[in-house]
Design a protein around this motif. Structure first.
Motif, PDB file in Angstrom:
ATOM      1  N   ASN A 250      38.594  48.511  40.562  1.00  0.00           N
ATOM      2  CA  ASN A 250      37.641  48.055  41.567  1.00  0.00           C
ATOM      3  C   ASN A 250      37.838  46.559  41.770  1.00  0.00           C
ATOM      4  O   ASN A 250      38.908  46.022  41.458  1.00  0.00           O
ATOM      5  CB  ASN A 250      36.203  48.373  41.118  1.00  0.00           C
ATOM      6  N   ARG A 251      36.832  45.880  42.289  1.00  0.00           N
ATOM      7  CA  ARG A 251      36.946  44.429  42.507  1.00  0.00           C
ATOM      8  C   ARG A 251      35.735  43.722  41.897  1.00  0.00           C
ATOM      9  O   ARG A 251      35.072  42.907  42.544  1.00  0.00           O
ATOM     10  CB  ARG A 251      37.044  44.142  44.012  1.00  0.00           C
ATOM     11  N   VAL A 252      35.472  44.068  40.629  1.00  0.00           N
ATOM     12  CA  VAL A 252      34.295  43.514  39.942  1.00  0.00           C
ATOM     13  C   VAL A 252      34.368  41.995  39.851  1.00  0.00           C
ATOM     14  O   VAL A 252      33.382  41.281  40.089  1.00  0.00           O
ATOM     15  CB  VAL A 252      34.171  44.148  38.540  1.00  0.00           C
ATOM     16  N   GLY A 253      35.517  41.458  39.487  1.00  0.00           N
ATOM     17  CA  GLY A 253      35.701  40.011  39.438  1.00  0.00           C
ATOM     18  C   GLY A 253      34.867  39.319  38.373  1.00  0.00           C
ATOM     19  O   GLY A 253      34.229  39.952  37.522  1.00  0.00           O
ATOM     20  N   VAL A 254      34.864  37.996  38.437  1.00  0.00           N
ATOM     21  CA  VAL A 254      34.189  37.169  37.418  1.00  0.00           C
ATOM     22  C   VAL A 254      32.682  37.376  37.461  1.00  0.00           C
ATOM     23  O   VAL A 254      32.039  37.603  36.427  1.00  0.00           O
ATOM     24  CB  VAL A 254      34.532  35.678  37.627  1.00  0.00           C
ATOM     25  N   ARG A 255      32.098  37.319  38.640  1.00  0.00           N
ATOM     26  CA  ARG A 255      30.651  37.460  38.737  1.00  0.00           C
ATOM     27  C   ARG A 255      30.187  38.836  38.268  1.00  0.00           C
ATOM     28  O   ARG A 255      29.156  38.980  37.600  1.00  0.00           O
ATOM     29  CB  ARG A 255      30.205  37.223  40.181  1.00  0.00           C
TER      30      ARG A 255
END
Length: 361
Positions: A250-255
């Motif tokens: 997915n594109r959960v990323g840092v946040r």
């Protein structure tokens, strides 16, 4: 005078006739011939009686066999009658189901492909064993229309504990339709991977997780970004019974990983978390490390292919130094870590507090 002993052999009624020996012998031969004929007639009649008796036995056996055949046919007819009654009931149920479907979805306005796949879903659902504890439609691209049909049918599967709709191009409309019956079931395992849920579906998913006893959920490859991850993290801060969460690709990323790590500071039920291929980088690793210092439930953590480099590895090892519960940490395909980081991971595995930690890199 005449001898009385010869009178019974006289061929006529003339008692005064004189017995002729030659005639007497001829008379006896005639009697013997007549007797022989009588014996032959008797044997012929006996044979006829025997043949008649055998035929009677054969007829009796045939009658008995025919009776058994009749009884068998009567049983088969009764069975078919019962089957016909069941078929009538099923047909009536199917008609009612179609009416319900028409109230939910207007297939007339759907594309030809959607109509065909939707009715194929209905056909397959209708032939499934309603006592089954598992329902799986995987990689058949049923879309939102198919998800709606599954939704309208779930109440028939009273023993259902596992639902997989992976790889079906299901979006927000489909998951919204599924949410109510999902809450009303006793599902323990849900697989929604490889669909089009996105961040808009996260609130619905959060409601499902919060209000059911689901323990395992797979949301991999669903275009979920940090916004969706933040919504799901709030559920983990509550009293959800979730033990396994997959958010791979997915594109959960840092946040997003920051929000999930914050939730896991208080959550003790989740034991498996997979954030494989979510671009968390070194900054995200710092949040994970802080979580590992305090978390007391997580045993398996998957951080494969997240562009974690040397700084992130150092942070993770610092957190692992104070962790007592983690058993498996996967760091494969983080190709930018240097030799020093790999050596540090080997040392961490050998000196871990729990003595049972396995690190895969």
């Amino acid at each position: 005078p005449k001898s009385p002993r010869h009178r019974s052999f006289i061929p006529d009624d003339d008692d005064d006739a004189i017995l002729d020996p030659i005639q007497l012998m001829q008379h006896l031969r005639n009697k013997e011939s007549q007797l022989a004929l009588l014996v032959i007639d008797y044997d012929a009649l006996s044979a006829k009686f025997k043949t008649t008796d055998d035929r009677e036995k054969v007829l009796i056996d045939k009658v008995a066999h025919q009776k058994q055949t009749i009884y068998a046919l009567e049983d088969e007819a009764e069975k078919r009658r019962v089957d016909m009654e069941l078929m009538r009931e099923e047909f009536a149920s199917a008609k009612l189901h179609v009416v319900r479907l028409q109230n939910i979805i207007d297939l007339k306005n759907a594309s030809e492909t959607a109509r065909v796949k939707s009715w194929d879903v209905f056909r397959r659902l209708y032939t499934l064993d309603q006592e089954s504890d598992e329902l799986a439609f995987e990689n058949v691209k049923i879309g939102d229309e198919g998800a709606m049909i599954v939704s309208s049918s779930m109440d028939a599967f009273t023993a259902l504990t596992s639902l997989s709709l992976a790889g079906n191009n299901i979006g927000l409309r489909g998951i919204d339709a599924l949410s109510v019956p999902l809450i009303e079931t006793k599902l323990r395992i849900i697989n929604f991977s490889h669909n089009w849920l996105g961040d808009d579906a996260a609130p619905t998913l959060a409601v499902v997780i919060k209000n059911t006893g689901v323990q395992t959920i797979n949301l991999s490859s669903n275009r979920i970004s940090c916004e969706g991850a933040v919504v799901l993290a709030r559920v983990l801060e509550g009293d959800a019974q979730l033990t396994s969460l997959k958010l791979e690709d997915n594109r959960v990323g840092v946040r997003g990983i920051q929000a999930l790590s914050q939730a896991l500071l208080v959550n003790t039920s989740l034991s498996f978390l997979s954030i494989k291929q979510n671009q968390i980088g070194d900054y995200g690793s710092t949040s994970v490390a802080s979580m590992l210092r305090l978390n007391q439930g997580l045993t398996d953590l998957n951080l494969v292919a997240n562009d974690i480099r040397d700084a992130g590895i150092r942070e993770l090892c610092a957190g692992l130094a104070e962790n007592f519960t983690l058993r498996n940490l996967r760091l494969l395909n983080n190709d930018n870590m240097g030799p020093a980081s790999k050596k540090l991971l080997v040392t961490m595995q050998q000196t871990s507090v729990s003595k049972k930690l396995r690190i895969y890199f």
